[in-house]
Design an enzyme around this catalytic site. Structure first.
Site, PDB file in Angstrom:
ATOM      1  N   LEU A   1       4.198 -10.999  -5.129  1.00  0.00           N
ATOM      2  CA  LEU A   1       4.552 -10.887  -3.723  1.00  0.00           C
ATOM      3  C   LEU A   1       3.606 -11.682  -2.840  1.00  0.00           C
ATOM      4  CD1 LEU A   1       5.388  -7.069  -3.524  1.00  0.00           C
ATOM      5  CD2 LEU A   1       7.000  -8.965  -3.507  1.00  0.00           C
ATOM      6  N   GLY A   2       2.403 -11.935  -3.331  1.00  0.00           N
ATOM      7  CA  GLY A   2       1.445 -12.703  -2.539  1.00  0.00           C
ATOM      8  C   GLY A   2       0.048 -12.559  -3.098  1.00  0.00           C
ATOM      9  N   ALA A   3      -0.872 -13.324  -2.522  1.00  0.00           N
ATOM     10  CA  ALA A   3      -2.280 -13.272  -2.918  1.00  0.00           C
ATOM     11  C   ALA A   3      -3.120 -13.471  -1.676  1.00  0.00           C
ATOM     12  CB  ALA A   3      -2.595 -14.333  -3.958  1.00  0.00           C
TER      13      ALA A   3
ATOM     14  N   GLY B   1      -7.440 -12.636   0.088  1.00  0.00           N
ATOM     15  CA  GLY B   1      -8.856 -12.667  -0.196  1.00  0.00           C
ATOM     16  C   GLY B   1      -9.311 -11.544  -1.105  1.00  0.00           C
ATOM     17  N   MET B   2      -8.591 -10.416  -1.099  1.00  0.00           N
ATOM     18  CA  MET B   2      -9.022  -9.270  -1.894  1.00  0.00           C
ATOM     19  C   MET B   2      -8.393  -9.244  -3.280  1.00  0.00           C
ATOM     20  SD  MET B   2     -11.165  -7.690  -0.005  1.00  0.00           S
ATOM     21  CE  MET B   2     -11.320  -6.149  -0.906  1.00  0.00           C
ATOM     22  N   GLY B   3      -7.250  -9.865  -3.459  1.00  0.00           N
ATOM     23  CA  GLY B   3      -6.603  -9.807  -4.764  1.00  0.00           C
ATOM     24  C   GLY B   3      -5.181 -10.302  -4.734  1.00  0.00           C
TER      25      GLY B   3
ATOM     26  N   VAL C   1      -1.017  -9.356  -5.184  1.00  0.00           N
ATOM     27  CA  VAL C   1      -0.051  -8.277  -5.034  1.00  0.00           C
ATOM     28  C   VAL C   1       1.194  -8.623  -5.841  1.00  0.00           C
ATOM     29  CG1 VAL C   1       1.290  -6.865  -3.440  1.00  0.00           C
ATOM     30  CG2 VAL C   1      -0.915  -7.793  -2.723  1.00  0.00           C
TER      31      VAL C   1
ATOM     32  N   ASP D   1      -7.341  -4.557   9.102  1.00  0.00           N
ATOM     33  CA  ASP D   1      -6.623  -5.808   8.861  1.00  0.00           C
ATOM     34  C   ASP D   1      -5.187  -5.711   9.366  1.00  0.00           C
ATOM     35  OD1 ASP D   1      -6.443  -8.449   8.079  1.00  0.00           O
ATOM     36  OD2 ASP D   1      -5.940  -7.986   5.997  1.00  0.00           O
TER      37      ASP D   1
END
Length: 739
Positions: A21-23, A25-27, A29, A137
């Site tokens: 689904l996406g990426a 800065g934290m990881g 998805v 965020d």
């Protein structure tokens, strides 16, 4: 969604990954599906953070706190594991469009849409702050637009308010362009709820103007302008400017709270408009995404150690003893008012002597209020279905029923929904049996990811998109459906002049569409006229005289009051009108006296002989007159000797029996691990069952229940409501056998 990349795992935490689904800065998805079929957004934390023990401690604390969040406009955390090498958390998946996609692709949103967006995001943040958390965020990419409202997502970097950050003090966490000045300056000790309000102001400014309030460009430039310059708000609706400026002030203590934001945006209405909040073409895009999600494949489970037996297709396949079905070999508790209050078949072991799982189905009913006759009938139908299912020796699981009484009160119905939603043993809910506050109840069940299967509540009271794609499943036709009247008056007893006795003003049914549909499509190609009855009058005499003088061949009473329908019947009888007389389902509504006496139909009792010949269109059958329901009728009569007796005074008992067995058939399929919340609705929408009252199934194109086989007719004959059968089986009175 993008395809998985080489090196991506096939599964995490027992959840099969379907795509990215996406990426950030934290990881990364992922979209994943659990073994029970629920779709989740699964976020895996990057290795550099996972290697920090302090970060793991914070991650564990935050995911535990986020799991307690339950606001309607928040996406709940369903699972997390902070201890594995790559920590992860899972949230329910919402097949919506992000605010970033909507604005980037289709431009700024209308003012009314921005107001609804702000009201509901402020409510979501209020829930976050109430748990001692700060989101940190809030940005367009973390706001999903669904058909019924926005959802705030991504709590992977939320942290407890007032707790010293466990990460480096000079690390900026969040998204430049939507950060508060105190975040942009990495002043961790200053970050709190006002920081989220600043970010919310940025989001609303972006939605209203289509531009970033502190400009595009480099990260350093955006951070500098956030700290030192005023936002660019050109193009924002003038009425929103004062609030936007207040939210975007540099001093945290000068920003409004979430309650003040809601009040400033809501036009005096706490939730703003209920439906139609998004401009075109966004609803169509969201609907397409939802349809794509429904078509995603099921996970491939590991081969079971032994094949699990399928749920019995129908109770007639191998009929268990009536002793077992009626609970004579079970533990039985009888309520003070009579009737079976609890049936639990002795023993919870099935199959080949091994343990089988237990699933609980909630029944949300009015058992002591104005519609208690209807609620009690449905409770009995549900109990018979549970006993029937559990009596099968080869059942794949055991069913239990959790019954909750809302007394027909909207406020209590909301509390019942919250209680059932909080019970993690409950996998689906039948009900509510009435209409009181049903849209709010449906929203509560949807928030809990709990499917709500309604057998008798009016379909018109529920949001159409919720019925097509949300957590609500409606197993009945509209009670104001005109098809029964149009077909009967157009084909069975042809009426070239039909008069509508419009009594909607007296009972506040102004939005009922029955009259409008009959006027739009006159039966037999003839003409339709309307005679409204004043709300403050109980004298139907003038209307009845006008009907007789008009030469009309048929009358349709358009109203919901059995008592006022009886007044109309008596007035027509006195006027000498002998044409066809019809009424909708509410006119046959039964009544159960508070003292537990015999149930009655007030329309028949108060109209007397004037009710003779009236035809009523309903969405429930009389099980005592259906050959397919013969065993059900016999079991009902033996198990429940107290009122209401099966028949017109116990509507929807048979339909509830069918509905519960439909739910049971969807709970466990061969070779899967059983349901999880969030997956049962999808299972139901692909389920079909040949019910005793009518076929149960869903249109694969719309996802909605197919109602047409479920319209029935009753005709009053010698003081009783006689079941005529399905609408398609109707014949003129002269062609029917008497008696």
């Amino acid at each position: 969604m993008k395809p998985l990349r080489p090196g991506d795992p096939a599964a995490i935490g027992g959840r099969v990954l379907l795509g990215r689904l996406g990426a950030g800065g934290m990881g990364v998805v992922y979209l994943a599906r659990s073994a029970g079929g629920a779709l989740v957004a699964l976020k895996v934390i990057r290795a550099e953070y996972a290697a920090d023990p302090a970060f793991r401690a914070r991650f564990r604390r935050e995911t535990e706190a986020a799991a307690r969040l339950s606001g309607r406009w928040l996406v709940p955390v369903t699972a997390a594991d902070p201890h594995v090498s790559a920590p992860w958390l899972a949230t329910a998946y919402v097949p919506g469009l992000s605010l970033a996609e909507a604005v980037d692709g289709h431009g700024a949103l209308p003012e009314d849409t921005v107001r609804v967006l702000g009201v509901r995001l402020a409510e979501a943040l209020a829930g976050v702050h109430a748990e001692g958390l700060v989101h940190r965020d809030v940005k367009p990419g973390n706001v999903l637009l669904a058909l019924d409202g926005p959802r705030l997502i991504d709590f992977g970097i939320a942290r407890a308010d007032g707790v010293t950050a466990l990460t480096a003090s000079d690390l900026v966490i969040g998204s430049p362009g939507f950060l508060a000045p105190e975040q942009a300056q990495a002043r961790a000790g200053k970050v709190g709820p006002p920081s989220d309000v600043f970010s919310l102001g940025c989001v609303l400014a972006y939605a209203a103007t289509g531009r970033l309030p502190f400009g595009a460009g480099t990260v350093a430039g955006a951070l500098f302008r956030t700290v030192h310059e005023e936002p660019e708000l050109d193009g924002a609706p003038p009425a929103l400017l004062p609030l936007l400026r207040d939210c975007l002030t540099k001093v945290p203590e000068h920003r409004p709270g979430t309650a003040a934001v809601r009040e400033a945006l809501a036009y005096g209405q706490p939730d703003g408009p209920a439906d139609g909040w998004l401009p075109v073409p966004l609803p169509g895009i969201i609907a397409e995404r939802a349809a794509e999600v429904l078509a995603l494949p099921d996970p491939v489970p590991a081969p079971p150690a032994a094949p699990a037996p399928a749920a019995p297709a129908a109770p007639s396949a191998r009929r268990p003893s009536r002793r077992a079905v009626l609970g004579l070999g079970a533990t039985v508790a009888v309520a003070a008012g009579g009737g079976l209050a609890a049936v639990r078949v002795a023993g919870s072991r099935g199959g080949a002597g091994g343990a089988v799982p237990r699933y609980t189905i909630g029944l949300h009913a009015d058992l002591s209020g104005e519609s208690s006759a209807l609620g009690r009938a449905q409770e009995r139908g549900a109990r018979l279905a549970v006993a029937r299912f559990n009596a099968a020796g080869d059942r794949p699981f055991t069913l239990e029923l959790a019954v909750r009484d809302d007394r027909g009160e909207a406020s209590r119905a909301a509390r019942v929904a919250d209680r059932l939603g909080a019970d993690r043993e409950v996998v689906a809910v039948l009900g509510p049996t009435g209409a009181g506050g049903i849209e709010a109840v449906a929203a509560r069940y949807e928030k809990s990811l709990l499917p709500m299967v309604s057998v008798s509540s009016p379909a018109a009271e529920l949001n159409d998109e919720r019925l097509r794609q949300g957590g609500a499943v409606q197993l009945r036709a509209d009670e104001d459906s005109a098809s029964g009247f149009l077909q009967y008056l157009g084909s069975v007893e042809r009426s070239e002049h039909t008069v509508l006795v419009d009594d909607r003003a007296a009972t506040g049914d102004g939005d009922w569409g029955l009259a409008e549909r009959i006027e739009q499509f006159p039966p037999a190609g003839g003409r339709v006229s309307s005679r409204p009855v004043p709300a403050d009058s109980e004298d139907f005499g003038p209307v009845a005289e006008a009907v007789r003088a008009s030469g009309a061949q048929a009358v349709v009473f358009v109203g919901a009051s059995p008592r006022r329908a009886a007044l109309c019947a008596r007035a027509l009888d006195r006027a000498g009108f002998d044409g066809v007389r019809m009424a909708p389902e509410p006119v046959l509504r039964p009544e159960l006296p508070a003292d537990g006496g015999r149930a009655r139909l007030p329309f028949l009792a108060e109209a007397g002989d004037a009710a003779q010949g009236w035809v009523c269109v309903t969405t429930y059958a009389d099980a005592t007159r259906l050959p397919a329901a013969r065993d059900f009728a016999r079991d009902y009569a033996e198990a429940f000797p107290s009122p209401p007796a099966l028949g017109p005074t116990a509507p929807f008992a048979l339909e509830t029996y069918d509905a519960l067995l439909l739910v049971a058939s969807a709970l466990r399929r061969p070779a899967d691990g059983g349901p999880e919340r969030g997956s049962t609705v999808r299972r139901l929408r692909s389920a079909r069952r040949k019910g005793l009252a009518r076929p149960l199934g869903f249109d694969p194109g719309t996802g909605r229940f197919d109602p047409e086989p479920g319209i029935f007719l009753y005709r009053v004959d010698r003081g009783a409501a006689v079941f005529l059968g399905n609408l398609d089986e109707a014949e003129p009175p002269g062609n029917r056998k008497q008696g």
